[in-house]
Design a protein around this motif. Structure first.
Motif, PDB file in Angstrom:
ATOM      1  N   SER A 125       0.612  -1.138  -0.023  1.00 23.99           N
ATOM      2  CA  SER A 125      -0.122  -0.151  -0.076  1.00 23.99           C
ATOM      3  C   SER A 125       0.887   1.284   0.066  1.00 23.99           C
ATOM      4  CB  SER A 125      -0.776  -0.031   1.228  1.00 23.99           C
ATOM      5  OG  SER A 125      -0.091   0.247   2.151  1.00 23.99           O
ATOM      6  N   GLY A 126       0.455   2.356  -0.229  1.00 24.80           N
ATOM      7  CA  GLY A 126       1.106   3.737  -0.114  1.00 24.80           C
ATOM      8  C   GLY A 126       1.585   3.937   1.351  1.00 24.80           C
ATOM      9  N   ALA A 127       0.708   3.546   2.224  1.00 29.25           N
ATOM     10  CA  ALA A 127       1.177   3.896   3.683  1.00 29.25           C
ATOM     11  C   ALA A 127       2.542   2.877   3.799  1.00 29.25           C
ATOM     12  CB  ALA A 127       0.071   3.549   4.642  1.00 29.25           C
ATOM     13  N   ASP A 238       6.458  11.835  -2.342  1.00 27.38           N
ATOM     14  CA  ASP A 238       5.275  10.942  -2.228  1.00 27.38           C
ATOM     15  C   ASP A 238       4.589  11.206  -3.458  1.00 27.38           C
ATOM     16  OD1 ASP A 238       2.900   9.834  -1.838  1.00 27.38           O
ATOM     17  OD2 ASP A 238       2.891  10.462   0.348  1.00 27.38           O
ATOM     18  N   GLU A 239       4.757  10.159  -4.409  1.00 25.93           N
ATOM     19  CA  GLU A 239       3.936  10.310  -5.687  1.00 25.93           C
ATOM     20  C   GLU A 239       2.693   9.084  -5.608  1.00 25.93           C
ATOM     21  OE1 GLU A 239       4.252  12.212  -8.708  1.00 25.93           O
ATOM     22  OE2 GLU A 239       6.287  13.086  -8.600  1.00 25.93           O
ATOM     23  N   ILE A 240       2.210   8.827  -4.442  1.00 24.33           N
ATOM     24  CA  ILE A 240       1.178   7.829  -4.363  1.00 24.33           C
ATOM     25  C   ILE A 240      -0.215   8.382  -5.084  1.00 24.33           C
ATOM     26  CG2 ILE A 240      -0.143   6.688  -2.629  1.00 24.33           C
ATOM     27  CD1 ILE A 240       2.254   6.776  -0.901  1.00 24.33           C
ATOM     28  N   GLN A 241      -0.375   9.457  -4.970  1.00 19.19           N
ATOM     29  CA  GLN A 241      -1.405  10.204  -5.572  1.00 19.19           C
ATOM     30  C   GLN A 241      -1.245  10.969  -7.024  1.00 19.19           C
ATOM     31  OE1 GLN A 241      -5.122  13.203  -4.683  1.00 19.19           O
ATOM     32  NE2 GLN A 241      -4.975  11.472  -3.326  1.00 19.19           N
ATOM     33  N   THR A 242      -0.149  11.347  -7.028  1.00 20.31           N
ATOM     34  CA  THR A 242       0.243  12.089  -8.240  1.00 20.31           C
ATOM     35  C   THR A 242       0.845  11.522  -9.125  1.00 20.31           C
ATOM     36  OG1 THR A 242       2.180  12.946  -7.093  1.00 20.31           O
ATOM     37  CG2 THR A 242       0.275  14.309  -7.100  1.00 20.31           C
ATOM     38  N   LEU A 265       5.234   5.349  -4.702  1.00 20.14           N
ATOM     39  CA  LEU A 265       3.968   4.843  -5.717  1.00 20.14           C
ATOM     40  C   LEU A 265       3.084   3.916  -5.185  1.00 20.14           C
ATOM     41  CD1 LEU A 265       5.908   4.543  -9.007  1.00 20.14           C
ATOM     42  CD2 LEU A 265       4.651   6.548  -8.277  1.00 20.14           C
ATOM     43  N   ALA A 266       2.052   4.029  -5.524  1.00 16.57           N
ATOM     44  CA  ALA A 266       0.887   2.887  -5.211  1.00 16.57           C
ATOM     45  C   ALA A 266      -0.327   3.076  -6.134  1.00 16.57           C
ATOM     46  CB  ALA A 266       0.470   3.033  -3.542  1.00 16.57           C
ATOM     47  N   LYS A 267      -1.566   3.241  -5.212  1.00 12.36           N
ATOM     48  CA  LYS A 267      -3.136   3.710  -6.039  1.00 12.36           C
ATOM     49  C   LYS A 267      -2.994   3.015  -7.366  1.00 12.36           C
ATOM     50  CE  LYS A 267      -4.155   7.520  -2.871  1.00 12.36           C
ATOM     51  NZ  LYS A 267      -5.335   6.810  -2.277  1.00 12.36           N
ATOM     52  N   VAL A 279       8.657   1.787  -3.470  1.00  9.43           N
ATOM     53  CA  VAL A 279       9.741   2.790  -3.286  1.00  9.43           C
ATOM     54  C   VAL A 279      10.668   2.390  -4.211  1.00  9.43           C
ATOM     55  CG1 VAL A 279      11.233   3.535  -1.698  1.00  9.43           C
ATOM     56  CG2 VAL A 279       9.252   2.468  -0.712  1.00  9.43           C
ATOM     57  N   LEU A 280      10.736   3.674  -5.035  1.00  8.13           N
ATOM     58  CA  LEU A 280      12.038   3.781  -5.959  1.00  8.13           C
ATOM     59  C   LEU A 280      13.103   4.434  -5.312  1.00  8.13           C
ATOM     60  CD1 LEU A 280       9.984   4.500  -9.195  1.00  8.13           C
ATOM     61  CD2 LEU A 280      10.648   2.144  -8.325  1.00  8.13           C
ATOM     62  N   THR A 281      14.163   4.060  -5.337  1.00  7.07           N
ATOM     63  CA  THR A 281      15.409   4.526  -4.789  1.00  7.07           C
ATOM     64  C   THR A 281      16.881   4.289  -5.340  1.00  7.07           C
ATOM     65  OG1 THR A 281      16.332   4.972  -2.433  1.00  7.07           O
ATOM     66  CG2 THR A 281      15.871   2.501  -3.185  1.00  7.07           C
ATOM     67  N   ARG A 282      17.560   5.222  -4.839  1.00  2.62           N
ATOM     68  CA  ARG A 282      19.008   5.130  -5.116  1.00  2.62           C
ATOM     69  C   ARG A 282      19.874   3.841  -4.620  1.00  2.62           C
ATOM     70  NH1 ARG A 282      20.059   9.804  -7.889  1.00  2.62           N
ATOM     71  NH2 ARG A 282      18.700  11.509  -7.164  1.00  2.62           N
TER      72      ARG A 282
END
Length: 463
Positions: A125-127, A238-242, A265-267, A279-282
Motif C-alpha cells: 500500500s501507499g502507507a 510521495d507520488e502515491i496519488q500524483t 508509488l501505489a494507488k 519505493v524507487l530509490t538510489r
C-alpha cells in the motif's frame, strides 16, 4: 467436491439489498449514516471504465476513481486478462525462499521511467511505502529527523500518520513517531532552518498536495531538492496519488525537473484490483539497508511481490503506454481547467481552479454580496467547509457525477477522474458544474434549502 455457496457474483446479487444492514451490524455504522444523510446510498451495481451504474440503472461519471486507484478505469479487459492469466497458470507464488520473476519484470519497467534511480522495494500500500521510506532514510543517513509539510497527507499507519498534518486523523492516536517536524508548504526558508541542524534524515513531500490540491510554487521543489543535497538530507517524493500519469507526466516532479532520492508509488499502479506499494530509490540507499546476507530480509512484507499485484502493475503500465493515457490526462486536464476557469469571473462564490493534468481543485470562497455572504456565514458557523457539500450533493443527485471535498473543513472540490475520460465526459463535467454553481447563487433556492438541512444535521451532531 462441490461448493454451492461460493458463486461470489451470485452472492453479490442475492445480498446487495442487505449491504447497509450488514455494515451497520458488522462494519462501520457511521459510514452508512453519512451516506444516507447526503443521499449517496444508491447501491452501485456495476462499474466499467469511468462509469458506475446504480441499482436503478442510472449511469454516473466517477470523478473520485476510488481515491485515484482506477487511473485506467474500472475492470479494464487487459488488466482482467492479466490477473486471470496468473490464476490459470499455477505459478509458484510467494515461495519466499525464492525470488519473483514478475517482480523483476515490474521493477525493470518502473525504473525505465526514473533512470536516475536504481532499486525497487515492493510493499502492499501507499502507507507501507511511506513506512519503508522512513526506515530507509534513517538507516541510510544515520539520522532520525523527518520533515513534512503542513496540510500534507501520507497515510494512516503510525509512521505515515506522524507525517499527516490533519488533527481529524491524528486526534486520539498520539503520541506519534518522535522527531517528525512540520514546515509550511512552499516555505524554503523554514525548510532550510530545519535542515541546517543536520539531524534530518528525509524531507517527504507530495509534489501536489492531495488534501486541497495545493500547488507548489515553481521554486519550491527544485529549491527543496537543492537544500536537501546541501545538508545531506534525502529528498522523498510521495507520488502515491500524483504518480502513474495523473498530472499529465508519469511523475508530477517531472513538471519541475526534480530528481528525488526516493519516489513512492501505489494507488493507480494496482489497476484498482490488487493493492501494491512501491519505493524507487538510489542504490547507495538500498545497499545501506540490505548490506549483508544476514540482513537480506531486514525489511519486507509477507504479501509484497505477490504475482497478482505484480501482474496488475505490469498490465497497468502496458495500458498506460498503449492507450497514451498520460498524454490524455494532460490534454483533458488542460481542457477542463480552461473551461472551469472561464466560469470564475461570472460566479462570486467560485474563487480558483488549479491543478495539473487530471488532478484538479475547484475552490470556493466567501462572496461579496450581502445576501450570499449571510448564507455562507451561517454554513461556516455550523461547520467549516460545509458549503462544498452544496455543490457535491447536487452534482451527484441531479447530474450523476461522483466527486468529493478535498479534505476536512476544505472549500475545495477535487476532481480525480480516470485518465481515460473523453470529450463527452468533459462536456458533462463542464455543464454540470456550471448548472450547480449557478443554482448556488440563487438565495433562497433549492441548494440553500439543502444547506439548511445539512446545517441542522451539523448542529445536531455537535450537540
Amino acid at each position: 467436491m462441490l461448493y454451492p455457496n461460493l458463486d461470489v457474483s451470485e452472492m453479490f446479487v442475492e445480498r446487495q439489498a442487505q449491504r447497509s444492514a450488514m455494515h451497520v451490524r458488522h462494519l462501520n455504522e457511521q459510514l452508512v449514516r453519512v451516506l444516507k444523510t447526503i443521499g449517496y446510498d444508491v447501491g452501485f451495481q456495476s462499474g466499467q471504465g469511468q462509469y458506475l451504474v446504480d441499482r436503478e440503472g442510472a449511469r454516473y461519471l466517477d470523478l473520485l476513481s476510488g481515491f485515484g486507484v482506477f487511473a485506467i478505469g474500472r475492470n479494464h479487459p487487459v488488466l482482467r486478462n492479466a490477473l486471470k492469466g496468473v490464476l490459470d497458470s499455477d505459478l509458484p507464488n510467494l515461495v519466499q525462499m525464492d525470488v519473483s520473476t514478475l517482480a523483476g519484470v515490474l521493477a525493470e519497467r518502473l525504473l525505465v521511467h526514473v533512470p536516475y534511480l536504481d532499486k525497487v522495494f515492493f510493499a502492499n500500500s501507499g502507507a507501507e511505502s511511506v513506512e519503508a521510506a522512513i526506515k530507509f532514510a534513517r538507516v541510510a543517513t544515520g539520522r532520525t529527523g523527518i520533515v513534512y509539510c503542513d496540510h500534507g497527507y501520507h497515510g494512516l499507519t503510525y509512521g505515515a500518520l506522524s507525517l499527516t498534518d490533519d488533527k481529524n486523523f491524528r486526534g486520539g492516536f498520539e503520541p506519534l513517531l518522535p522527531d517528525c517536524k512540520v514546515i509550511p508548504f512552499n516555505d524554503l526558508a523554514a525548510l532550510e532552518q530545519t535542515l541546517s541542524s543536520r539531524q534530518i534524515a528525509a524531507f517527504i513531500v507530495e509534489p501536489i498536495q492531495g488534501k486541497g490540491v495545493n500547488m507548489p510554487t515553481d521554486e519550491f521543489l527544485p529549491g527543496a531538492a537543492a537544500l536537501c543535497r546541501k545538508y545531506g538530507t534525502l529528498f522523498v517524493a510521495d507520488e502515491i496519488q500524483t504518480g502513474i500519469g495523473r498530472t499529465g507526466r508519469f511523475l508530477a516532479v517531472e513538471h519541475w525537473n526534480v530528481e528525488p532520492d526516493m519516489v513512492l508509488l501505489a494507488k493507480a499502479l494496482s489497476g484498482g484490483h490488487v493493492p501494491i506499494g512501491v519505493v524507487l530509490t538510489r542504490k547507495h540507499i538500498f545497499d545501506k539497508i540490505f548490506n549483508r546476507m544476514d540482513r537480506a530480509v531486514v525489511h519486507g512484507s509477507t504479501f509484497a511481490k505477490n504475482d497478482l499485484a505484480m501482474a496488475a502493475g505490469i498490465a497497468t503500465l502496458e495500458v498506460l503506454k498503449a492507450e497514451k493515457l498520460v498524454e490524455n490526462a494532460a490534454r483533458r486536464g488542460a481542457e477542463l481547467q480552461l473551461a472551469l476557469n472561464r466560469m470564475v469571473p461570472g460566479y462570486e462564490l467560485l474563487k480558483e481552479v488549479r491543478g495539473k493534468g487530471l488532478m484538479i481543485g475547484v475552490e470556493f470562497g466567501p462572496p461579496k454580496s450581502l445576501r450570499l455572504r449571510a448564507s455562507w456565514n451561517l454554513l461556516e458557523t455550523a461547520n467549516k467547509g460545509l458549503f462544498c457539500q452544496l455543490i457535491t450533493v447536487p452534482l451527484f443527485k441531479d447530474h450523476k457525477i461522483l466527486t468529493q471535498v478535498a479534505g476536512h473543513g476544505s472549500h475545495t472540490i477535487k476532481l480525480l477522474p480516470p485518465l481515460i475520460i473523453n470529450d463527452e465526459d468533459c462536456k458533462w463535467i463542464e455543464t454540470s458544474f456550471d448548472s450547480v454553481i449557478a443554482a448556488s447563487h440563487q438565495v433562497p433556492g433549492a441548494i440553500w434549502s439543502l444547506g439548511k438541512t445539512l446545517m441542522d444535521n451539523a448542529v445536531r451532531k455537535s450537540a
